[in-house]
Design an enzyme around this catalytic site. Structure first.
Site, PDB file in Angstrom:
ATOM      1  N   GLU A  32      -1.664   0.062   9.380  1.00 51.72           N
ATOM      2  CA  GLU A  32      -1.152  -1.264   9.746  1.00 51.72           C
ATOM      3  C   GLU A  32       0.063  -1.091  10.648  1.00 51.72           C
ATOM      4  OE1 GLU A  32      -0.395  -3.879   6.424  1.00 51.72           O
ATOM      5  OE2 GLU A  32       0.401  -5.464   7.728  1.00 51.72           O
ATOM      6  N   ASN A  77      -1.055  -7.908   6.429  1.00 47.20           N
ATOM      7  CA  ASN A  77      -0.364  -9.155   6.738  1.00 47.20           C
ATOM      8  C   ASN A  77      -0.068  -9.270   8.243  1.00 47.20           C
ATOM      9  OD1 ASN A  77      -0.383  -9.586   3.986  1.00 47.20           O
ATOM     10  ND2 ASN A  77       1.726  -8.913   3.666  1.00 47.20           N
ATOM     11  N   ASN A 177      -7.185 -11.448   6.519  1.00 49.55           N
ATOM     12  CA  ASN A 177      -6.566 -10.609   5.498  1.00 49.55           C
ATOM     13  C   ASN A 177      -5.879 -11.475   4.448  1.00 49.55           C
ATOM     14  OD1 ASN A 177      -5.312  -7.962   4.492  1.00 49.55           O
ATOM     15  ND2 ASN A 177      -3.494  -9.213   4.856  1.00 49.55           N
ATOM     16  N   GLU A 178      -6.181 -11.229   3.198  1.00 53.86           N
ATOM     17  CA  GLU A 178      -5.489 -11.869   2.056  1.00 53.86           C
ATOM     18  C   GLU A 178      -5.181 -13.339   2.310  1.00 53.86           C
ATOM     19  OE1 GLU A 178      -2.127  -9.476   0.773  1.00 53.86           O
ATOM     20  OE2 GLU A 178      -3.485  -7.946  -0.055  1.00 53.86           O
ATOM     21  N   TYR A 249      -2.756  -3.084  -6.267  1.00 56.82           N
ATOM     22  CA  TYR A 249      -1.678  -2.097  -6.245  1.00 56.82           C
ATOM     23  C   TYR A 249      -1.123  -1.979  -7.660  1.00 56.82           C
ATOM     24  CZ  TYR A 249      -1.753  -2.567  -1.152  1.00 56.82           C
ATOM     25  OH  TYR A 249      -2.126  -2.569   0.169  1.00 56.82           O
ATOM     26  N   GLU A 297      -7.867  -2.433   0.045  1.00 55.23           N
ATOM     27  CA  GLU A 297      -6.465  -2.028  -0.157  1.00 55.23           C
ATOM     28  C   GLU A 297      -6.325  -1.630  -1.620  1.00 55.23           C
ATOM     29  OE1 GLU A 297      -3.199  -4.404   1.270  1.00 55.23           O
ATOM     30  OE2 GLU A 297      -4.409  -5.160   2.953  1.00 55.23           O
ATOM     31  N   GLN A 355      -1.582   3.001   2.317  1.00 59.70           N
ATOM     32  CA  GLN A 355      -2.022   3.147   3.675  1.00 59.70           C
ATOM     33  C   GLN A 355      -2.103   4.643   3.983  1.00 59.70           C
ATOM     34  OE1 GLN A 355       0.158   0.517   6.306  1.00 59.70           O
ATOM     35  NE2 GLN A 355      -0.275  -1.269   5.044  1.00 59.70           N
TER      36      GLN A 355
HETATM   37  O1  AHR Z   1      -0.483  -2.677   2.434  1.00 56.00           O
HETATM   38  C1  AHR Z   1       0.670  -3.466   2.479  1.00 56.00           C
HETATM   39  C2  AHR Z   1       0.369  -4.956   2.437  1.00 56.00           C
HETATM   40  O2  AHR Z   1      -0.173  -5.267   1.192  1.00 56.00           O
HETATM   41  C3  AHR Z   1      -0.654  -5.468   3.408  1.00 56.00           C
HETATM   42  O3  AHR Z   1      -0.104  -5.780   4.641  1.00 56.00           O
HETATM   43  C4  AHR Z   1      -1.165  -6.703   2.738  1.00 56.00           C
HETATM   44  O4  AHR Z   1      -2.498  -6.997   3.079  1.00 56.00           O
HETATM   45  C5  AHR Z   1      -0.970  -6.433   1.264  1.00 56.00           C
HETATM   46  O5  AHR Z   1      -0.350  -7.470   0.621  1.00 56.00           O
END
Ligand code: AHR
Length: 507
Positions: A32, A77, A177-178, A249, A297, A355
């Site tokens: 990203e 994002n 995305n999201e 995450y 992700e 990432q």
């Molecule tokens: O990977 C970091 C961020 O986490 C990304 O930009 C977003 O898609 C997610 O919230």
């Protein structure tokens, strides 16, 4: 360290217990425009190891060693405010822009064509995201035309004029995305997004019917709209898309290491819930095709620290953001999440570790300096290298431990893969115990005669040991001398808080 009495876990391996072929796309990652992932991560003109394109060859080497397959780009994002045209054409003509997602300045000296050139050098399959935050159908079509049409149209000719004679041939596309997240620029409700995703995807397929399209699922299973979001989005877009995404995450909270080590329970439930929601929509629509999951992700991310590092009054270029320094337990959790992805290979057919470099990443760099492997590099590299052939279902009988969040959890987590052609079988196993080795016994008789090729463990006395630029190999896989195969049984002792790889071959 003194260890408590070992306990025993068991399972049976059988080539007939096939889940699905290992999908290479399980070992995808993510780049990203965020912090130092691109600038001073993969791209740093003037670095002693940079090639003529400004790409860091030391980082390229580590990416090849990591065994990455696909790479998602340019966000995240970031993509929800991005104009892809800013990043193509002569560099001196490209605009400098505000990046609202990460409160940074985007110089646009690295863009689409540089990214594709980089994927070629790294041997990666690109996976592009389109901006459905501030933009819509037309801009997605323009980007696709620029990328995939060989020539003879305004945008494809522009690509050729920019030096890319061959089409980029991007097959996988994320539709935004999201979009369920309030933080997302252009955030939408499920109906708004579902319609837009369907319209965008349908139009993109008019250019190229063979694309593989990913609809945004939930940004986490803790989102208030989780479940209903997937159902509504797929109600609109089921016919058009191939995947729905999951993002997750994990981090250790309030010193609860046991709970953190059990994070894969959350991922396992998340996958099961999304599969049932997608299949519910399938049943309603009497559809033939199944929607699979792109877990695009996933990682350990100490998100709770983000607010402290966020630039407040400035708009820096490539600031240090999300540069988590991972320890042994983080690597064990990453290994355990990989086991979960593999276990679900029948429905999770694509995934991206978020990432790749510097930003919550397995590879770290110093600007002008070295590149090195974080602890989390190792489980990913080993799984990518040795998960070959078919994923085999294993049903461990394991001692358990108690967690506040998930109740009783198995100490052992495991999966295996088997390559019929070579006869190679690999067991991937995590011991979640913090204080005792776990004796693992695996019945291998269904394979006939096998012998041990190699057993390694990522372990150590300190669950919080880290690799640093000065000491980059402090946490690295070591041979596990306890492993042996005898009378059709593999026996191995798994140290506390460890990630383990045991490779068997026909004898
Ligand atoms: O990977 C970091 C961020 O986490 C990304 O930009 C977003 O898609 C997610 O919230």
């Amino acid at each position: 360290m003194t260890h408590a009495t070992p306990r025993t876990a068991r399972f049976t391996l059988d080539p007939a217990f096939r889940v699905a072929p290992v999908s290479r796309r399980t070992f995808g990652s993510f780049v990203e425009h965020l912090g130092r992932c691109v600038y001073t991560g993969i791209f740093e003109p003037g670095h002693p190891a940079a090639d003529a394109d400004g790409l860091r060859t030391d980082v390229l080497e580590l990416i090849r060693e990591l065994g990455v397959s696909t790479v998602r780009y340019p966000g995240g994002n970031f993509v929800s405010g991005y104009r892809w045209e800013d990043g193509v054409g002569p560099v001196q003509d490209r605009p400098t822009r505000l990046d609202l997602a990460w409160h940074s300045t985007e110089p646009n000296t690295f863009g689409l064509d540089e990214f594709i050139r980089w994927t070629g050098k790294a041997g990666l399959e690109p996976m592009m995201a389109v901006n459905l935050g501030t933009r819509g159908v037309q801009e997605a079509l323009d980007l696709l035309e620029y990328c995939n049409i060989p020539g003879g149209t305004r945008l494809s000719d522009q690509r050729v004029a920019n030096g890319a004679k061959q089409p980029h041939g991007v097959r996988m596309w994320c539709l935004g995305n999201e979009m369920d997240g309030q933080w997302q620029i252009g955030h939408k409700n499920a109906d708004e997004y579902g319609r837009l995703a369907a319209e965008t995807g349908r139009a993109m397929r008019m250019i190229d019917a063979n694309l593989e399209l990913v609809a945004c699922g939930s940004s986490g299973s803790n989102m208030p709209t989780f479940g209903q979001w997937e159902a509504t989005v797929l109600d609109h877009a089921y016919d058009v898309v191939d995947y729905v995404s999951c993002h997750a995450y994990y981090e250790e909270k309030d010193g609860d290491l046991g709970g953190f080590l059990a994070s894969a329970v959350n991922m396992e439930n998340f996958i099961a819930d999304v599969v049932s929601t997608a299949d519910h929509v399938r049943a309603k629509k009497r559809a033939k095709k199944r929607i699979n999951i792109s877990f695009d992700e996933w990682n350990v991310w100490y998100m709770s620290r983000l607010q402290d590092e966020f630039p407040k009054d400035e708009w820096p270029v490539a600031p240090r953001l999300l540069e988590d320094h991972y320890h042994l337990a983080d690597a064990v959790v990453v290994g355990s999440l990989l086991i979960t992805l593999l276990r679900n290979s029948d429905r999770v057919t694509s995934a991206s570790l978020a990432q790749l470099v510097n930003v919550i990443a397995p590879i770290m760099t110093e600007a002008g300096g070295r590149a090195w492997r974080q602890t989390t590099f190792h489980p990913f590299a080993q799984a990518s290298r040795y998960a070959i052939g078919d994923v085999l279902r294993v049903e461990p009988v394991s001692p358990t431990y108690e967690t506040a969040e998930y109740g009783d959890v198995d100490l052992l987590q495991a999966v295996a893969t088997h390559d019929e052609q070579t006869g190679a079988t690999t067991v991937f196993a995590v011991n979640r115990s913090q204080d005792a080795p776990l004796s693992l016994e695996v019945d291998t008789r269904a394979f006939g005669s096998v012998r041990l090729a190699e057993a390694t463990t990522l372990a150590g006395d300190d669950a919080y040991a880290r690799n640093t630029a000065e000491d980059p190999d402090r946490v690295t896989p070591q041979p596990n001398a306890s492993a042996a195969v005898d009378g059709g049984t593999l026996r191995v002792s798994l140290p506390p808080v460890s990630w383990n790889v045991i490779r068997l071959v026909r004898s």
